[in-house]
Design an enzyme around this catalytic site. Structure first.
Site, PDB file in Angstrom:
ATOM      1  N   PHE A  19     -71.776 -10.264 -29.969  1.00 42.58           N
ATOM      2  CA  PHE A  19     -70.372 -10.674 -29.729  1.00 42.58           C
ATOM      3  C   PHE A  19     -69.515  -9.486 -29.283  1.00 42.58           C
ATOM      4  O   PHE A  19     -68.325  -9.424 -29.629  1.00 42.58           O
ATOM      5  CB  PHE A  19     -69.718 -11.286 -30.982  1.00 42.58           C
ATOM      6  CG  PHE A  19     -70.452 -12.419 -31.628  1.00 42.58           C
ATOM      7  CD1 PHE A  19     -71.113 -13.368 -30.879  1.00 42.58           C
ATOM      8  CD2 PHE A  19     -70.458 -12.562 -33.013  1.00 42.58           C
ATOM      9  CE1 PHE A  19     -71.776 -14.439 -31.479  1.00 42.58           C
ATOM     10  CE2 PHE A  19     -71.107 -13.621 -33.630  1.00 42.58           C
ATOM     11  CZ  PHE A  19     -71.768 -14.557 -32.865  1.00 42.58           C
ATOM     12  N   ILE A  20     -70.056  -8.537 -28.545  1.00 42.98           N
ATOM     13  CA  ILE A  20     -69.264  -7.333 -28.253  1.00 42.98           C
ATOM     14  C   ILE A  20     -68.439  -7.514 -26.972  1.00 42.98           C
ATOM     15  O   ILE A  20     -68.982  -7.627 -25.869  1.00 42.98           O
ATOM     16  CB  ILE A  20     -70.179  -6.081 -28.161  1.00 42.98           C
ATOM     17  CG1 ILE A  20     -71.031  -5.976 -29.446  1.00 42.98           C
ATOM     18  CG2 ILE A  20     -69.346  -4.818 -27.930  1.00 42.98           C
ATOM     19  CD1 ILE A  20     -70.258  -6.032 -30.764  1.00 42.98           C
ATOM     20  N   ARG A  73     -42.198 -36.320 -17.741  1.00 39.69           N
ATOM     21  CA  ARG A  73     -43.091 -37.473 -17.911  1.00 39.69           C
ATOM     22  C   ARG A  73     -42.354 -38.642 -18.571  1.00 39.69           C
ATOM     23  O   ARG A  73     -41.658 -38.460 -19.571  1.00 39.69           O
ATOM     24  CB  ARG A  73     -44.276 -37.039 -18.779  1.00 39.69           C
ATOM     25  CG  ARG A  73     -45.249 -38.136 -19.123  1.00 39.69           C
ATOM     26  CD  ARG A  73     -46.187 -38.439 -17.990  1.00 39.69           C
ATOM     27  NE  ARG A  73     -47.200 -39.432 -18.351  1.00 39.69           N
ATOM     28  CZ  ARG A  73     -48.088 -39.906 -17.507  1.00 39.69           C
ATOM     29  NH1 ARG A  73     -48.110 -39.469 -16.258  1.00 39.69           N
ATOM     30  NH2 ARG A  73     -48.971 -40.794 -17.891  1.00 39.69           N
ATOM     31  N   GLN A 125     -37.911 -39.758 -30.496  1.00 36.09           N
ATOM     32  CA  GLN A 125     -37.546 -38.918 -31.646  1.00 36.09           C
ATOM     33  C   GLN A 125     -38.739 -38.092 -32.141  1.00 36.09           C
ATOM     34  O   GLN A 125     -38.577 -36.934 -32.554  1.00 36.09           O
ATOM     35  CB  GLN A 125     -37.008 -39.792 -32.783  1.00 36.09           C
ATOM     36  CG  GLN A 125     -36.359 -38.937 -33.865  1.00 36.09           C
ATOM     37  CD  GLN A 125     -35.927 -39.746 -35.069  1.00 36.09           C
ATOM     38  OE1 GLN A 125     -36.720 -40.477 -35.656  1.00 36.09           O
ATOM     39  NE2 GLN A 125     -34.668 -39.634 -35.429  1.00 36.09           N
ATOM     40  N   GLU A 148     -55.384  -3.445 -34.619  1.00 33.91           N
ATOM     41  CA  GLU A 148     -56.122  -4.562 -34.019  1.00 33.91           C
ATOM     42  C   GLU A 148     -55.521  -5.887 -34.485  1.00 33.91           C
ATOM     43  O   GLU A 148     -55.357  -6.826 -33.708  1.00 33.91           O
ATOM     44  CB  GLU A 148     -57.595  -4.453 -34.424  1.00 33.91           C
ATOM     45  CG  GLU A 148     -58.427  -5.638 -33.964  1.00 33.91           C
ATOM     46  CD  GLU A 148     -59.928  -5.405 -34.072  1.00 33.91           C
ATOM     47  OE1 GLU A 148     -60.330  -4.276 -34.444  1.00 33.91           O
ATOM     48  OE2 GLU A 148     -60.683  -6.342 -33.785  1.00 33.91           O
ATOM     49  N   ILE A 208     -66.132  -1.625 -28.771  1.00 37.04           N
ATOM     50  CA  ILE A 208     -66.501  -1.211 -30.128  1.00 37.04           C
ATOM     51  C   ILE A 208     -67.467  -2.228 -30.718  1.00 37.04           C
ATOM     52  O   ILE A 208     -67.208  -3.430 -30.682  1.00 37.04           O
ATOM     53  CB  ILE A 208     -65.270  -0.979 -31.030  1.00 37.04           C
ATOM     54  CG1 ILE A 208     -65.714  -0.540 -32.437  1.00 37.04           C
ATOM     55  CG2 ILE A 208     -64.334  -2.179 -31.103  1.00 37.04           C
ATOM     56  CD1 ILE A 208     -64.668   0.220 -33.225  1.00 37.04           C
ATOM     57  N   THR A 234     -62.009 -12.386 -39.885  1.00 36.64           N
ATOM     58  CA  THR A 234     -61.661 -13.816 -39.932  1.00 36.64           C
ATOM     59  C   THR A 234     -60.383 -13.998 -40.762  1.00 36.64           C
ATOM     60  O   THR A 234     -60.009 -13.130 -41.557  1.00 36.64           O
ATOM     61  CB  THR A 234     -62.787 -14.653 -40.583  1.00 36.64           C
ATOM     62  OG1 THR A 234     -62.904 -14.262 -41.961  1.00 36.64           O
ATOM     63  CG2 THR A 234     -64.118 -14.461 -39.869  1.00 36.64           C
ATOM     64  N   ASN A 235     -59.761 -15.159 -40.575  1.00 38.16           N
ATOM     65  CA  ASN A 235     -58.515 -15.395 -41.313  1.00 38.16           C
ATOM     66  C   ASN A 235     -58.752 -15.449 -42.825  1.00 38.16           C
ATOM     67  O   ASN A 235     -57.869 -15.100 -43.612  1.00 38.16           O
ATOM     68  CB  ASN A 235     -57.834 -16.668 -40.792  1.00 38.16           C
ATOM     69  CG  ASN A 235     -57.136 -16.391 -39.458  1.00 38.16           C
ATOM     70  OD1 ASN A 235     -57.300 -15.309 -38.875  1.00 38.16           O
ATOM     71  ND2 ASN A 235     -56.355 -17.344 -38.976  1.00 38.16           N
TER      72      ASN A 235
HETATM   73  C1  LIG Z   1     -65.308 -13.929 -28.510  1.00 36.19           C
HETATM   74  C2  LIG Z   1     -65.634 -12.936 -29.591  1.00 36.19           C
HETATM   75  C3  LIG Z   1     -65.392 -11.589 -29.367  1.00 36.19           C
HETATM   76  C4  LIG Z   1     -65.741 -10.651 -30.354  1.00 36.19           C
HETATM   77  N1  LIG Z   1     -65.591  -9.310 -30.094  1.00 36.19           N
HETATM   78  C5  LIG Z   1     -66.103  -8.415 -30.964  1.00 36.19           C
HETATM   79  C6  LIG Z   1     -66.135  -7.020 -30.637  1.00 36.19           C
HETATM   80  O1  LIG Z   1     -65.661  -6.588 -29.589  1.00 36.19           O
HETATM   81  N2  LIG Z   1     -66.707  -6.171 -31.516  1.00 36.19           N
HETATM   82  C7  LIG Z   1     -67.256  -6.598 -32.690  1.00 36.19           C
HETATM   83  O2  LIG Z   1     -67.773  -5.770 -33.430  1.00 36.19           O
HETATM   84  N3  LIG Z   1     -67.238  -7.904 -33.034  1.00 36.19           N
HETATM   85  C8  LIG Z   1     -66.686  -8.816 -32.201  1.00 36.19           C
HETATM   86  N4  LIG Z   1     -66.682 -10.146 -32.515  1.00 36.19           N
HETATM   87  C9  LIG Z   1     -67.267 -10.569 -33.772  1.00 36.19           C
HETATM   88  C10 LIG Z   1     -66.255 -11.054 -34.808  1.00 36.19           C
HETATM   89  O3  LIG Z   1     -65.439 -10.007 -35.246  1.00 36.19           O
HETATM   90  C11 LIG Z   1     -67.051 -11.711 -35.949  1.00 36.19           C
HETATM   91  O4  LIG Z   1     -67.589 -12.920 -35.437  1.00 36.19           O
HETATM   92  C12 LIG Z   1     -66.215 -11.968 -37.180  1.00 36.19           C
HETATM   93  O5  LIG Z   1     -65.849 -10.763 -37.805  1.00 36.19           O
HETATM   94  C13 LIG Z   1     -66.949 -12.841 -38.219  1.00 36.19           C
HETATM   95  O6  LIG Z   1     -68.227 -12.359 -38.455  1.00 36.19           O
HETATM   96  P1  LIG Z   1     -69.478 -13.388 -38.388  1.00 36.19           P
HETATM   97  O7  LIG Z   1     -69.410 -14.091 -37.086  1.00 36.19           O
HETATM   98  O8  LIG Z   1     -70.708 -12.629 -38.709  1.00 36.19           O
HETATM   99  O9  LIG Z   1     -69.174 -14.446 -39.524  1.00 36.19           O
HETATM  100  P2  LIG Z   1     -69.500 -14.286 -41.086  1.00 36.19           P
HETATM  101  O10 LIG Z   1     -69.057 -12.973 -41.585  1.00 36.19           O
HETATM  102  O11 LIG Z   1     -70.914 -14.689 -41.314  1.00 36.19           O
HETATM  103  O12 LIG Z   1     -68.540 -15.402 -41.700  1.00 36.19           O
HETATM  104  C14 LIG Z   1     -68.861 -16.805 -41.646  1.00 36.19           C
HETATM  105  C15 LIG Z   1     -67.766 -17.554 -42.406  1.00 36.19           C
HETATM  106  O13 LIG Z   1     -67.762 -17.126 -43.777  1.00 36.19           O
HETATM  107  C16 LIG Z   1     -66.470 -16.706 -44.135  1.00 36.19           C
HETATM  108  N5  LIG Z   1     -66.538 -15.594 -45.084  1.00 36.19           N
HETATM  109  C17 LIG Z   1     -67.278 -14.459 -44.992  1.00 36.19           C
HETATM  110  N6  LIG Z   1     -67.031 -13.649 -46.035  1.00 36.19           N
HETATM  111  C18 LIG Z   1     -66.090 -14.274 -46.782  1.00 36.19           C
HETATM  112  C19 LIG Z   1     -65.392 -13.940 -47.977  1.00 36.19           C
HETATM  113  N7  LIG Z   1     -65.591 -12.778 -48.614  1.00 36.19           N
HETATM  114  N8  LIG Z   1     -64.513 -14.839 -48.483  1.00 36.19           N
HETATM  115  C20 LIG Z   1     -64.283 -16.006 -47.849  1.00 36.19           C
HETATM  116  N9  LIG Z   1     -64.898 -16.382 -46.726  1.00 36.19           N
HETATM  117  C21 LIG Z   1     -65.783 -15.523 -46.187  1.00 36.19           C
HETATM  118  C22 LIG Z   1     -65.824 -16.261 -42.834  1.00 36.19           C
HETATM  119  O14 LIG Z   1     -64.409 -16.244 -42.943  1.00 36.19           O
HETATM  120  C23 LIG Z   1     -66.360 -17.287 -41.866  1.00 36.19           C
HETATM  121  O15 LIG Z   1     -65.572 -18.448 -41.940  1.00 36.19           O
HETATM  122  C24 LIG Z   1     -66.297 -11.093 -31.581  1.00 36.19           C
HETATM  123  C25 LIG Z   1     -66.502 -12.465 -31.806  1.00 36.19           C
HETATM  124  C26 LIG Z   1     -66.185 -13.375 -30.824  1.00 36.19           C
HETATM  125  C27 LIG Z   1     -66.473 -14.829 -31.108  1.00 36.19           C
END
Ligand SMILES: Cc1cc2nc3c(=O)[nH]c(=O)nc-3n(C[C@H](O)[C@H](O)[C@H](O)COP(=O)(O)OP(=O)(O)OC[C@H]3O[C@@H](n4cnc5c(N)ncnc54)[C@H](O)[C@@H]3O)c2cc1C
Length: 375
Positions: A150-151, A265, A276, A239, A117, A362-363
């Site tokens: 990043f797919i 170890r 402790q 998800e 996706i 993201t978290n």
């Molecule tokens: C190994 C890997 C596999 C992945 N697989 C997939 C996949 O299969 N399909 C797919 O579509 N994507 C995939 N992703 C992408 C992933 O879902 C995105 O990287 C993620 O959603 C964050 O988007 P971004 O990298 O553009 O970061 P950004 O959206 O630019 O965010 C950058 C930072 O800003 C923070 N931020 C952004 N908006 C806010 C807000 N409103 N409030 C507070 N903080 C905020 C974020 O939390 C983050 O810390 C994958 C990524 C990785 C690394």
């Protein structure tokens, strides 16, 4: 858990030991798993276990999927992006028309097709409404232009869901999901680089490019334009739970590795387990994991009952992955310098864990979703 699931767990464990663990290093080096793994898993009944029998599935439940994901985490397996395949499958199950389900599900169940996706773009990840990939309807075809990054499963995908704008003048209401069958057969599709990551090295993570990619209009998921965001909102809790439950299982595995090490170890004439500091830290992590498992079980049950809401799933995702990273880091510390050596599974677990706080939303975004319910 019940007896049937316990037997199933045994089978999954054997499958992973025979078909995955011996090949991890090779897959890390090539940056993707062997394509045959998917069909072997399909033949063994380990794909789409919760899909109805009429589509070739085993007619099981999310509990079967949870068992597989936990066993993958237990074995330290991150190369096989089975979770993504299942997420994609459930977009079809949950949002597809009856005809689309008949057409696509059997090939996902057998492993003939690998699911991917594509939401994230170079310019936007968290802010999905801002996607720029454009699907323009021309007669009975959508013409798609744009780029994704990043797919997961991008290199192997046989069925790709593209999150795109069918109406760029709109935000969320302009988003649709288009399904591409066998993307590599289309001249308008290109899979770019396999990306080099700090962990999860055997999992294929690719850039995708669409250049006048022609997709039949009948491949619009659900058959109605502008429903993409609605579909995403419906499917994202699954998800997030998948990530959260894998996180807690991986942290549990890390603790087991650490326990085995500190029991053996020695330093200053005694076993590390006798200090402790070691005892207290292990007791704290064990407590956290017990709490985590109870919460994850609660979420799995809600998923089985069709009642897992977005905020609770977000809690499982952010808290589970936060704890995973903290626990794996602390477990690594017990290994001293050996913890930094890749021949020790804990080192690999450490590198593999970090991304869990980033993908799947993201978290920080998870906390936003939870906070919205508190307003
Ligand atoms: C190994 C890997 C596999 C992945 N697989 C997939 C996949 O299969 N399909 C797919 O579509 N994507 C995939 N992703 C992408 C992933 O879902 C995105 O990287 C993620 O959603 C964050 O988007 P971004 O990298 O553009 O970061 P950004 O959206 O630019 O965010 C950058 C930072 O800003 C923070 N931020 C952004 N908006 C806010 C807000 N409103 N409030 C507070 N903080 C905020 C974020 O939390 C983050 O810390 C994958 C990524 C990785 C690394």
């Amino acid at each position: 858990m019940n007896e049937e699931l316990a037997l199933f767990r045994d089978n999954v464990r054997k499958f992973i030991a025979a078909e995955i663990t011996p090949f991890e290093e090779e897959w890390d080096a090539q940056q993707f798993v062997d394509r045959a793994l998917w069909t072997k898993a399909g033949a063994a009944g380990l794909l789409c276990t919760d899909v109805a029998e009429e589509y070739g599935g085993a007619g099981g439940s999310f509990a079967h999927e949870a068992v597989i994901l936990q066993e993958q985490a237990r074995a330290g397996n991150t190369s096989w992006a089975k979770g993504v395949h299942e997420i994609v499958t459930h977009y079809i199950v949950g949002c597809g028309t009856p005809e689309q389900k008949r057409r696509w599900l059997p090939k996902l169940v057998s492993g003939e097709w690998v699911g991917a996706i594509a939401m994230t773009e170079p310019g936007t990840g968290s802010d999905l409404q801002a996607v720029r990939t454009r699907a323009e309807r021309k007669g009975e075809t959508y013409v798609v232009n744009g780029a994704k990054t990043f797919i997961s499963n991008g290199h192997h995908c046989g069925l790709l869901i593209i999150v795109c704008k069918t109406n760029p003048a709109e935000g969320a209401k302009g988003v649709s999901l288009l399904v591409v069958e066998e993307p590599t057969e289309h001249p308008g599709f290109r899979c770019g680089r396999l990306l080099h990551k700090i962990g999860q090295k055997g999992q294929d993570t690719a850039e995708l490019f669409f250049d006048d990619l022609q997709v039949p209009a009948e491949n619009l998921l659900g058959g109605q334009e502008g429903q993409g965001f609605y579909h995403l909102m419906n499917q994202l809790p699954r998800e997030r739970l998948i990530i959260g439950l894998g996180a807690i299982a991986a942290a549990e595995a890390a603790l087991e590795h650490a326990l085995a090490y500190v029991r053996e170890r020695k330093a200053f004439g005694k076993r590390l387990l006798e200090f402790q500091n070691t005892r207290f830290r292990l007791a704290e992590r064990h407590t956290e994991l017990t709490i985590g498992k109870v919460f994850i079980d609660h979420c799995i049950q809600r998923m089985l009952d069709g009642q897992l809401d977005a905020a609770t799933a977000s809690m499982a995702k952010w808290w589970g992955t936060q704890k995973q990273c903290e626990i794996v880091d602390e477990c690594l510390q017990f290994f001293g310098g050996y913890g930094y050596m890749l021949e020790y599974p804990i080192a690999r677990m450490y590198a593999d864990a970090r991304v869990q706080k980033i993908y799947g939303g993201t978290n920080e975004i998870m906390k936003e979703l939870i906070a919205r319910t508190l307003e």
